[in-house]
Design an enzyme around this catalytic site. Structure first.
Site, PDB file in Angstrom:
ATOM      1  N   LYS A 141       0.841  -1.201   0.000  1.00 12.50           N
ATOM      2  CA  LYS A 141       0.000   0.000   0.000  1.00 12.50           C
ATOM      3  C   LYS A 141       0.877   1.252   0.000  1.00 12.50           C
ATOM      4  O   LYS A 141       1.961   1.235   0.580  1.00 12.50           O
ATOM      5  CB  LYS A 141      -0.870   0.020   1.265  1.00 12.50           C
ATOM      6  CG  LYS A 141      -2.032  -0.931   1.271  1.00 12.50           C
ATOM      7  CD  LYS A 141      -2.814  -0.816   2.571  1.00 12.50           C
ATOM      8  CE  LYS A 141      -3.932  -1.831   2.673  1.00 12.50           C
ATOM      9  NZ  LYS A 141      -5.048  -1.600   1.762  1.00 12.50           N
ATOM     10  N   ARG A 151     -10.676 -11.224   1.533  1.00 15.56           N
ATOM     11  CA  ARG A 151     -11.584 -12.213   0.931  1.00 15.56           C
ATOM     12  C   ARG A 151     -10.953 -13.597   0.897  1.00 15.56           C
ATOM     13  O   ARG A 151     -11.656 -14.605   0.931  1.00 15.56           O
ATOM     14  CB  ARG A 151     -12.030 -11.726  -0.461  1.00 15.56           C
ATOM     15  CG  ARG A 151     -10.921 -11.608  -1.468  1.00 15.56           C
ATOM     16  CD  ARG A 151     -11.327 -10.755  -2.652  1.00 15.56           C
ATOM     17  NE  ARG A 151     -11.276  -9.324  -2.336  1.00 15.56           N
ATOM     18  CZ  ARG A 151     -11.608  -8.358  -3.183  1.00 15.56           C
ATOM     19  NH1 ARG A 151     -12.035  -8.642  -4.394  1.00 15.56           N
ATOM     20  NH2 ARG A 151     -11.527  -7.094  -2.825  1.00 15.56           N
TER      21      ARG A 151
HETATM   22  N1  BES Z   1      -8.127  -3.757   4.398  1.00 10.49           N
HETATM   23  C1  BES Z   1      -8.364  -3.250   3.114  1.00 10.49           C
HETATM   24  C2  BES Z   1      -9.657  -2.437   3.017  1.00 10.49           C
HETATM   25  C3  BES Z   1      -9.690  -1.163   3.821  1.00 10.49           C
HETATM   26  C4  BES Z   1      -9.330   0.035   3.246  1.00 10.49           C
HETATM   27  C5  BES Z   1     -10.124  -1.172   5.121  1.00 10.49           C
HETATM   28  C6  BES Z   1      -9.374   1.197   3.985  1.00 10.49           C
HETATM   29  C7  BES Z   1     -10.167   0.001   5.876  1.00 10.49           C
HETATM   30  C8  BES Z   1      -9.796   1.188   5.300  1.00 10.49           C
HETATM   31  C9  BES Z   1      -8.440  -4.393   2.099  1.00 10.49           C
HETATM   32  O1  BES Z   1      -7.697  -5.518   2.406  1.00 10.49           O
HETATM   33  C10 BES Z   1      -7.928  -3.874   0.797  1.00 10.49           C
HETATM   34  O2  BES Z   1      -6.787  -3.512   0.751  1.00 10.49           O
HETATM   35  N2  BES Z   1      -8.797  -3.839  -0.198  1.00 10.49           N
HETATM   36  C11 BES Z   1      -8.447  -3.350  -1.469  1.00 10.49           C
HETATM   37  C12 BES Z   1      -8.986  -4.317  -2.486  1.00 10.49           C
HETATM   38  C13 BES Z   1      -8.434  -4.143  -3.861  1.00 10.49           C
HETATM   39  C14 BES Z   1      -6.958  -4.449  -3.907  1.00 10.49           C
HETATM   40  C15 BES Z   1      -9.182  -5.051  -4.793  1.00 10.49           C
HETATM   41  C16 BES Z   1      -9.074  -1.975  -1.627  1.00 10.49           C
HETATM   42  O3  BES Z   1     -10.143  -1.739  -1.081  1.00 10.49           O
HETATM   43  O4  BES Z   1      -8.451  -1.127  -2.244  1.00 10.49           O
HETATM   44 ZN    ZN Z   2      -5.666  -5.381   1.750  1.00 16.79          ZN
END
Ligand code: BES
Ligand code: ZN
Ligand code: ZN
Length: 489
Positions: free
Chosen positions: A269, A343
């Site tokens: 990230k 997921r």
């Molecule tokens: N943990 C994150 C989602 C999240 C984002 C929770 C901000 C709380 C605050 C999740 O694992 C994630 O990174 N999701 C990605 C999915 C994408 C790579 C398909 C997202 O939401 O960007």
């Molecule tokens: Zn994630």
């Protein structure tokens, strides 16, 4: 800590009395209190408008050192949430003043057009939840929580609603437990440690505890979960908490996403998105805390908490984009993005729970997608379900507890979006639009004829700023909601 009392305030000495005031109506039955409100309203700057506040000291009418008047606003605006906020504000005020206790005057339910159990529930919740400080990591503690919060009611009410305070305390204690787990820094809650903490708490409440460690997870082929855990030095766990009453006829499974830190993995990230990713175990925290609360409330059916706990880190051992893994139920998944890890751990947990416990209902709770925050903002969770009745029950519970939920669609044709050329599925959709929906549909691929709902709590699980009855950080979102929902089954 919460007590209903019917003391005579003209005779009994009280350090701090709190009186909620409505702007356009007298909402108290106690004539002394009504007279005091009249007196307060004589002050120009205090009208009873929402947020108004004034404190009087040593009033001759009663034996209280101080009386704090708090505005609730107009009658039509008074509801359970404004009562929670008022009680929260009162509690925080007393903490700031370094006082040890408070007596809150309960308005007449009839006069505010609500039912008494709801009025009390809201006031008790707001006070209990606001009376929590997370200062474990400060050497010098600035404030201490109140030791006692009393609620002034009529004598018959004190008797009639005696059981209510222990119920509210059990549930709100769960919310606070979840908040504490979420607020714990990620270096102090790596999977082994977080699960140990959950197990200790669960055992205290006599829940049955089973833990699958890495060896067991490998033996049983939890391929998706293990792929997420592979990059971390800390070993994964799957915790199962069971509340098993005798003669139970129904089983409800709760699954919670437990990523103790989500770095994104090899799809690391960006810096700004890494902040607060310690909160990616909020679903797990809510589920464990709900089980612990349920053990005290003792419903008549089985509740099973299935909690996968991992850390998502990049390393030489980490799963790569392009890897294909085999999940617990045999379906293969191409890893399109290592940051879509939630997921992956959830499908293994869900498949395992369905096979092992054959529940009538399965609900999962997860900080699953940033897309859900884009869709609904930071305060509302997304509800996904094919089951209208279940979705409606969840939304209604959320209305009551003010853990707001909004139902989202699960369109069949969006399943196209996460097809893989090589594997059965791809964990990443081929479009960035509708990310909360495609994530939910991905989970749906692993749910077989069971009533199922998925709650995406990425927004409301964590708050940057404090609010009336919650500090900044973990909110404990979902515990009160699930407890209210379970009450309906
Ligand atoms: N943990 C994150 C989602 C999240 C984002 C929770 C901000 C709380 C605050 C999740 O694992 C994630 O990174 N999701 C990605 C999915 C994408 C790579 C398909 C997202 O939401 O960007
Ligand atoms: Zn994630
Ligand atoms: Zn995540």
């Amino acid at each position: 800590m919460l007590h209903l009392t019917a003391v005579d305030i003209t005779k009994t000495k009280t350090a701090s009395l709190v009186i909620p005031v409505c702007e356009d109506k007298d909402i108290h039955e106690n004539t002394t209190i009504s007279a005091l409100v009249k007196k307060a309203k004589k002050i120009k700057e205090f009208t009873g408008d929402k947020g108004d506040e004034v404190t009087f000291y040593h009033l001759k009418e009663i034996k209280a050192d101080r009386v704090v008047f708090l505005g609730l606003g107009k009658l039509e605006k008074i509801d359970m949430e404004s009562l929670r906020e008022m009680a929260g504000k009162a509690t925080k005020e007393m903490i700031r003043k370094k006082l040890p206790a408070a007596l809150i005057a309960v308005p007449s339910a009839h006069k505010i057009e609500l039912e008494m159990p709801f009025v009390l529930e809201a006031l008790l919740e707001g006070a209990f939840l606001a009376n929590h400080l997370f200062d474990k990591y400060k050497k010098k503690k600035k404030y201490t929580p109140l030791k006692k919060i009393n609620f002034l009611v009529k004598p018959d009410e004190a008797k009639k609603y005696k059981g209510l305070s222990s119920r509210v305390a059990a549930i709100c204690h769960g919310t606070i437990l979840a908040r504490e787990w979420v607020n714990t820094p990620p270096n102090d809650k790596k999977p082994e440690r977080l699960t140990r903490s959950m197990i200790t708490r669960a055992k205290k409440e006599n829940l049955k505890v089973t833990v699958l460690d890495e060896k067991k997870l490998k033996q049983k082929k939890f391929g998706a979960l293990l792929a997420v855990a592979a990059g971390s030095q800390s070993k994964p766990r799957m915790v199962v908490l069971e509340f098993n009453p005798k003669k139970a006829e129904k089983t409800v499974v709760l699954v919670g996403k437990g990523v103790t830190f989500d770095s994104g993995g090899i799809n690391l990230k960006p810096s700004a998105s890494l902040a607060d990713m310690k909160s990616d175990m909020s679903g797990a925290a809510a589920v464990a805390a709900t089980l612990i609360a349920a053990a005290k409330l003792k419903p008549t059916f089985k509740i099973i908490g299935v909690i996968p706990v991992v850390e998502n880190m990049p390393s030489g051992n980490a799963a790569r984009p392009g890897d294909i893994i085999k999940s617990y139920n045999g379906k293969t998944v191409e890893i399109g993005n290592t940051d879509a890890e939630g997921r992956l751990i959830l499908i293994d947990a869900i498949s395992f729970a369905l096979e092992r416990y054959k529940p009538q209902i399965l609900i999962d709770m997860a900080t699953l997608t940033g897309a859900c925050i884009v869709a609904l903002g930071e305060k509302i969770a997304g509800v996904f379900s094919f089951d209208d009745e279940l979705a409606e029950s969840i939304t209604q519970s959320g209305k009551k507890t003010h853990e707001r939920c909004w139902r989202m669609p699960l369109p069949e044709d969006y399943k196209e979006l996460f097809k893989s050329d090589l594997a059965d599925l791809n964990n990443m959709a081929n479009t960035r639009y509708g990310g909360a929906i495609t994530a939910a549909l991905f989970l749906a691929e692993f749910v077989t004829d069971t009533r199922w709902a998925h709650l995406d709590i990425a927004g409301p699980a964590f708050a940057k700023k404090e609010s009336a009855y919650c500090g900044s950080g973990g909110t404990g979102f979902g515990v009160r909601l699930l407890c209210d929902l379970l009450d309906k089954f």
